[in-house]
Design an enzyme around this catalytic site. Structure first.
Site, PDB file in Angstrom:
ATOM      1  N   ARG B 128       0.798  -1.232   0.000  1.00  0.00           N
ATOM      2  CA  ARG B 128       0.000   0.000   0.000  1.00  0.00           C
ATOM      3  C   ARG B 128       0.827   1.275   0.000  1.00  0.00           C
ATOM      4  O   ARG B 128       0.278   2.357  -0.010  1.00  0.00           O
ATOM      5  CB  ARG B 128      -0.989  -0.027   1.173  1.00  0.00           C
ATOM      6  CG  ARG B 128      -1.931  -1.198   1.039  1.00  0.00           C
ATOM      7  CD  ARG B 128      -3.192  -1.132   1.858  1.00  0.00           C
ATOM      8  NE  ARG B 128      -3.998  -2.265   1.460  1.00  0.00           N
ATOM      9  CZ  ARG B 128      -3.836  -3.503   1.926  1.00  0.00           C
ATOM     10  NH1 ARG B 128      -2.919  -3.756   2.838  1.00  0.00           N
ATOM     11  NH2 ARG B 128      -4.582  -4.482   1.480  1.00  0.00           N
ATOM     12  N   GLY B 188      -2.122 -10.678   8.249  1.00  0.00           N
ATOM     13  CA  GLY B 188      -2.168 -12.146   8.318  1.00  0.00           C
ATOM     14  C   GLY B 188      -3.345 -12.651   9.122  1.00  0.00           C
ATOM     15  O   GLY B 188      -3.306 -13.769   9.660  1.00  0.00           O
ATOM     16  N   GLY B 189      -4.401 -11.833   9.224  1.00  0.00           N
ATOM     17  CA  GLY B 189      -5.556 -12.170  10.062  1.00  0.00           C
ATOM     18  C   GLY B 189      -6.295 -13.430   9.628  1.00  0.00           C
ATOM     19  O   GLY B 189      -7.058 -13.996  10.408  1.00  0.00           O
ATOM     20  N   GLU B 190      -6.069 -13.887   8.399  1.00  0.00           N
ATOM     21  CA  GLU B 190      -6.726 -15.111   7.934  1.00  0.00           C
ATOM     22  C   GLU B 190      -5.849 -16.340   8.158  1.00  0.00           C
ATOM     23  O   GLU B 190      -6.187 -17.444   7.732  1.00  0.00           O
ATOM     24  CB  GLU B 190      -7.086 -14.994   6.449  1.00  0.00           C
ATOM     25  CG  GLU B 190      -8.394 -14.266   6.195  1.00  0.00           C
ATOM     26  CD  GLU B 190      -8.388 -12.830   6.674  1.00  0.00           C
ATOM     27  OE1 GLU B 190      -7.504 -12.072   6.253  1.00  0.00           O
ATOM     28  OE2 GLU B 190      -9.250 -12.457   7.495  1.00  0.00           O
ATOM     29  N   TRP B 238      -2.960  -3.515   8.641  1.00  0.00           N
ATOM     30  CA  TRP B 238      -2.687  -3.484   7.189  1.00  0.00           C
ATOM     31  C   TRP B 238      -3.133  -2.214   6.490  1.00  0.00           C
ATOM     32  O   TRP B 238      -3.032  -2.116   5.270  1.00  0.00           O
ATOM     33  CB  TRP B 238      -3.208  -4.736   6.493  1.00  0.00           C
ATOM     34  CG  TRP B 238      -4.630  -5.134   6.727  1.00  0.00           C
ATOM     35  CD1 TRP B 238      -5.106  -5.844   7.787  1.00  0.00           C
ATOM     36  CD2 TRP B 238      -5.759  -4.893   5.869  1.00  0.00           C
ATOM     37  NE1 TRP B 238      -6.463  -6.057   7.651  1.00  0.00           N
ATOM     38  CE2 TRP B 238      -6.880  -5.498   6.475  1.00  0.00           C
ATOM     39  CE3 TRP B 238      -5.917  -4.242   4.648  1.00  0.00           C
ATOM     40  CZ2 TRP B 238      -8.155  -5.445   5.912  1.00  0.00           C
ATOM     41  CZ3 TRP B 238      -7.182  -4.200   4.083  1.00  0.00           C
ATOM     42  CH2 TRP B 238      -8.274  -4.805   4.711  1.00  0.00           C
ATOM     43  N   ASP B 299     -15.663 -10.829   9.523  1.00  0.00           N
ATOM     44  CA  ASP B 299     -14.411 -10.335   8.929  1.00  0.00           C
ATOM     45  C   ASP B 299     -14.444  -8.819   8.765  1.00  0.00           C
ATOM     46  O   ASP B 299     -13.922  -8.277   7.803  1.00  0.00           O
ATOM     47  CB  ASP B 299     -14.164 -11.034   7.573  1.00  0.00           C
ATOM     48  CG  ASP B 299     -12.779 -10.757   7.002  1.00  0.00           C
ATOM     49  OD1 ASP B 299     -11.915 -10.278   7.750  1.00  0.00           O
ATOM     50  OD2 ASP B 299     -12.586 -11.000   5.797  1.00  0.00           O
ATOM     51  N   ASP B 301     -12.858  -6.071   9.606  1.00  0.00           N
ATOM     52  CA  ASP B 301     -11.683  -5.317  10.071  1.00  0.00           C
ATOM     53  C   ASP B 301     -12.072  -3.860  10.319  1.00  0.00           C
ATOM     54  O   ASP B 301     -12.945  -3.321   9.637  1.00  0.00           O
ATOM     55  CB  ASP B 301     -10.610  -5.285   8.986  1.00  0.00           C
ATOM     56  CG  ASP B 301     -10.119  -6.636   8.543  1.00  0.00           C
ATOM     57  OD1 ASP B 301      -9.028  -7.006   8.958  1.00  0.00           O
ATOM     58  OD2 ASP B 301     -10.833  -7.306   7.761  1.00  0.00           O
ATOM     59  N   ARG B 326     -15.791  -0.832   7.858  1.00  0.00           N
ATOM     60  CA  ARG B 326     -16.172  -1.971   7.009  1.00  0.00           C
ATOM     61  C   ARG B 326     -17.507  -2.568   7.447  1.00  0.00           C
ATOM     62  O   ARG B 326     -18.232  -3.139   6.635  1.00  0.00           O
ATOM     63  CB  ARG B 326     -15.052  -3.018   7.081  1.00  0.00           C
ATOM     64  CG  ARG B 326     -15.244  -4.214   6.185  1.00  0.00           C
ATOM     65  CD  ARG B 326     -13.948  -5.015   6.109  1.00  0.00           C
ATOM     66  NE  ARG B 326     -14.122  -6.268   5.394  1.00  0.00           N
ATOM     67  CZ  ARG B 326     -13.134  -7.102   5.084  1.00  0.00           C
ATOM     68  NH1 ARG B 326     -11.890  -6.802   5.443  1.00  0.00           N
ATOM     69  NH2 ARG B 326     -13.354  -8.230   4.435  1.00  0.00           N
ATOM     70  N   ASN B 383     -14.029  -0.505   2.805  1.00  0.00           N
ATOM     71  CA  ASN B 383     -12.942  -1.354   3.289  1.00  0.00           C
ATOM     72  C   ASN B 383     -11.716  -0.478   3.430  1.00  0.00           C
ATOM     73  O   ASN B 383     -11.844   0.685   3.798  1.00  0.00           O
ATOM     74  CB  ASN B 383     -12.760  -2.538   2.315  1.00  0.00           C
ATOM     75  CG  ASN B 383     -12.056  -3.728   2.965  1.00  0.00           C
ATOM     76  OD1 ASN B 383     -11.233  -3.563   3.847  1.00  0.00           O
ATOM     77  ND2 ASN B 383     -12.375  -4.923   2.521  1.00  0.00           N
TER      78      ASN B 383
END
Lengths: 256, 542
Positions: B128, B188-190, B238, B299, B301, B326, B383
């Site tokens: 980003r 890396g939240g998933e 992120w 999910d 965030d 979100r 998002n």
């Protein structure tokens, strides 16, 4: 001068070998082959091509290849069952790499025992009386005025490094060229050439150490110097000191 | 002679190019874009005035930078460019830094970080953007590093591993510079990581403080995690935060709880996931937090950019932080205390029926073993795409996905290092990554919009509709323009007060990054990455 002749002979030999198989090789091809080799092959094989036991490109002998075509196939497809991976190269690029391998063999005969000096003594010369860090950078030391020597041992051969020390004008690589320009108002500008096109020059300006675009239309004159700003160390350092410096530079394998 | 000259050059060239004082006072030099959001307040508000509603129709393409990277389907160009004294710095996906002339597009140097094969960013091989301090650039990498480069020649200065890519750690956030520190953390939240936000020495890369976004045993908030669920609780970082120099507080949005869609595996509110945290910039100590989605099952965030503004609130001046979340709500909080001031839905929401007086959602929807339809879809109404705020209009401009829903399904999945750890799934009626250039989805299924919200009331002041959704960031200007794009490949200039379209151009690829405004030699430019390229526009010479 002797080294210049060797380089010329190298180019001719390599070009000749490749030409035998119907692939013409120009100096630009050889330069590109060297770039690919240094970026992609030297990590395992070393800049002199002799780091892997039983493999020495400088010898001109290839155990698994009889012809240039065999070599190109190995470059492109790797050697199954060994750590030699396939490379994502066109046949033309593989040919450039092979041409460079031949040039290494041709110049191998000219190699001297330059990398058998004392690296600690070399380090102290580089950081001390050699004044190398006034223009070069190694890791966090030095400046950006000249070529970055961090990790130079992984990119250049001992024979090339020695040549740069004792005959810096013999070969100025495109990465290391200096521009001197005069603006229409008389202002003198100088710096390392970063990029260029029909209308402009991109430089890392000396003095300000800033990235800057020079528009050719706004310059009275400009020149890409054919001579290196690097001093000749042939008479400044003894043969032993040169060997020490080269040995130290060859030891700089890490990029940081 | 020349050598002497070079030696002199070396001696005087040690001055820092961008000292921190210039970053803190970036509003004074609108010709530059020195941080991810242009300034530390996150507003994305340019005070350049050359391009106006009257002449914006005269914008023309000045230069394009093409890249080698395949932008689709999993390698979007998401980086906001930085501009410092005529040099534009960008990151081509995944981690190729380019320094180029901001007026001509000519490249000075490139630096290609080769990510480890073990890299596994959840949602595209992306980055980003950069941060700059002195003559150093800072970049996160998809294989878990924070690295520093010399802005003059791309030389690698230092590198610090924030987490193992084999465990799913990656760094996609554009770092934020606060004083002499580089603020960043891992995504890396998933993958069941344990998140944190840290400050690193800009000089050496050494970690100076760390705030665990998943409180470890003994830390306040740890009790909000049942059993051992904290161990793989996510809480990723992120998207870039903001900083208030006067309060010395860093504001940052924290990612979802893991596993994403099965809250039963992690009883409790699961702090500090889906929250804003306000940290002391010198120590990393928590001043306050506000959790938008306690015990998240969707999910959702809260990584969106915290937008700081000083506004008149019910007749009195108030320091607020805005968040277009979100989860579908637009929030205004007091940024001194974290007090909830306002929360309004930005579109159709069924996971909650509303917010109570303290901003806590009144939960009406859940992720279930059999699957439940819940609005919005798991990409949210907005998002990470950056919003923009105009102090002139008092409006926050937000890229939105309208009328989307997902079927949220919970499953029991054991944690395995490096594996996707989401506890179920969510269907998408709009795919999170654009599958290609062709869209045949009708707008009654889902559509996109730039929406303008009144900071004082949360009311929608205008809506600019698009057939497809938008992943584009937004830029607001002091001449009452709003720039944004969308997945369709258009890039627009809108009237900031009415939303009226004033100019558009086709850039031929999805816009997935934020625009920047800057000036070189007195000429204003608007630059936007899209597809595989950066497009830079300026006014036609008269």
């Amino acid at each position: 001068m002797a080294l210049k002749r060797v380089l010329a002979a190298t180019l001719l030999t390599a070009a000749g070998l490749a030409a035998q198989e119907g692939h013409g090789v120009s100096p630009a091809d050889l330069e590109r082959g060297m770039q690919i080799f240094l970026n992609s092959c030297a990590g395992c094989h070393g800049p002199d091509g002799d780091l892997i036991s039983g493999v020495n490109f400088s010898s001109g002998q290839f155990r698994r290849a009889q012809t240039d075509n065999d070599l190109r196939q190995i470059v492109r497809k790797g050697i199954p069952g060994t750590p030699m991976p396939p490379g994502n190269y066109s046949d033309q690029e593989a040919g450039m790499i092979v041409a460079y391998l031949h040039s290494m063999a041709a110049s191998g005969a000219a190699r001297r025992a330059t990398s058998t000096g004392d690296p600690a003594a070399g380090k102290s010369i580089v950081e001390g009386k050699g004044e190398c860090l006034q223009c070069h950078r190694i890791g966090r030391l030095g400046t950006v005025a000249g070529p970055d020597l961090t990790g130079i041992g992984g990119m250049r051969r001992a024979v090339d490094l020695e040549k740069s020390l004792i005959d810096p004008d013999a070969e100025i690589r495109p990465d290391n060229m200096t521009v001197r320009a005069v603006a229409k108002d008389g202002t003198k500008i100088s710096g390392r050439l970063m990029n260029m096109d029909t209308y402009s020059l991109q430089i890392l300006e000396s003095g300000s150490e800033r990235l800057r675009t020079l528009r050719k239309g706004q310059l009275r004159e400009y020149e890409v110097l054919k001579k290196s700003p690097m001093p000749n160390y042939r008479d400044k350092l003894s043969a032993q000191e040169i060997s020490d410096v080269v040995t130290y530079l060859v030891s700089l394998k890490e990029n940081m | 002679m020349l050598r002497t000259w070079l030696l002199l050059a070396a001696a005087v060239g040690l001055n820092a190019q961008i000292p921190y004082s210039r970053i803190e006072q970036a509003a004074r030099e609108p010709q530059n874009w020195l941080t991810y959001s242009g300034r530390l307040d996150g507003q994305r508000y340019s005070t350049l005035t050359q391009i106006t509603p009257a002449n914006v129709k005269n914008l023309e393409l000045k230069w394009v930078l093409q890249t080698h990277a395949p932008a689709e389907p999993n390698s979007k160009y998401e980086a906001t460019s930085l501009v410092a004294d005529g040099i534009l710095y960008t990151v081509q996906p995944p981690n190729v830094v380019v320094a180029l002339d901001a007026a001509t597009g000519k490249i000075f140097w490139t630096y290609a970080h080769q990510p480890a094969a073990a890299s596994r960013p959840c949602c595209g091989r992306i980055n980003r953007g950069l941060a700059i301090l002195g003559h150093t650039l800072f970049m996160g990498t998809i294989d878990g590093y924070l690295i520093a480069l010399d802005a003059r020649d791309g030389h690698l200065m230092w590198s610090n591993k924030l987490g193992r890519p084999e465990e799913g750690y990656s760094v996609t956030v554009a770092p934020l510079i606060v004083k002499d520190k580089v603020i960043a953390g891992p995504a890396g939240g998933e993958f069941g990581i344990s998140g944190y936000l840290s400050a690193y020495s800009a000089e050496t890369g050494k970690e100076l403080w760390r705030f665990n976004t998943i409180p470890q045993p003994g830390e306040p908030g740890h009790e909000s995690w049942g059993g051992d669920s904290w161990k793989h609780g996510g809480g990723s970082v992120w998207t870039t935060g903001s900083y208030d120099p006067e309060l010395n507080l860093i504001y940052w949005g924290i990612g979802n709880a893991g596993p994403d869609w099965n809250g039963d595996l992690r009883p409790g509110d699961n702090l500090y996931t889906s929250s804003f945290i306000a940290l002391d910039a010198d120590t990393g100590k928590l001043k306050w937090h506000f959790q938008f989605t306690p015990h998240d099952e969707f999910d959702f965030d809260a990584t969106q950019v915290p937008v700081l503004a000083d506004v008149e609130w019910q007749g009195k001046p108030r320091k607020v932080v805005m968040n277009a979340n979100r989860n579908g709500y637009f929030y205004v909080l007091d940024r001194v205390t974290g007090e909830f001031l306002l929360g309004k839905p930005m579109g159709k929401i069924t996971w909650a029926s509303g917010l109570d007086a303290k901003g806590v959602p009144i939960r009406t929807g859940h992720s279930t073993p059999e699957g439940s339809i819940v609005y919005p879809e798991n990409q949210g109404i907005t998002n990470w795409y950056n919003p923009a705020f105009s102090p002139r209009t008092g409006m926050l401009y937000v890229p939105c996905w309208m009328d989307t829903w997902s079927v949220y399904t919970s499953r029991v999945e054991p944690y395995q290092e490096g594996n996707w750890y989401s506890g179920g799934g969510a269907t998408h009626n709009v795919p999170p990554l654009r599958p290609g250039p062709v869209t045949r989805r009708l707008p009654d299924i889902a559509w996109g919009a730039i929406q303008a919200f009144d900071v004082k009331t949360g009311a929608v002041k205008w809506q600019f509709k698009m057939t497809d959704v938008t992943d584009s960031g937004v830029l607001a200007t002091a001449t009452d323009l709003v720039f944004a794009g969308g997945r369709e490949g258009y890039f627009y200039a809108l009237d900031a007060r009415t939303g009226k379209e004033l100019w558009k151009t086709m850039v031929g690829g999805a816009v997935s990054a934020g625009p920047t405004a800057y000036a070189v030699d007195g000429k204003e430019y608007i630059s936007i990455p899209a597809g595989n390229a950066i497009f830079t526009f300026g006014l036609r010479e008269q």
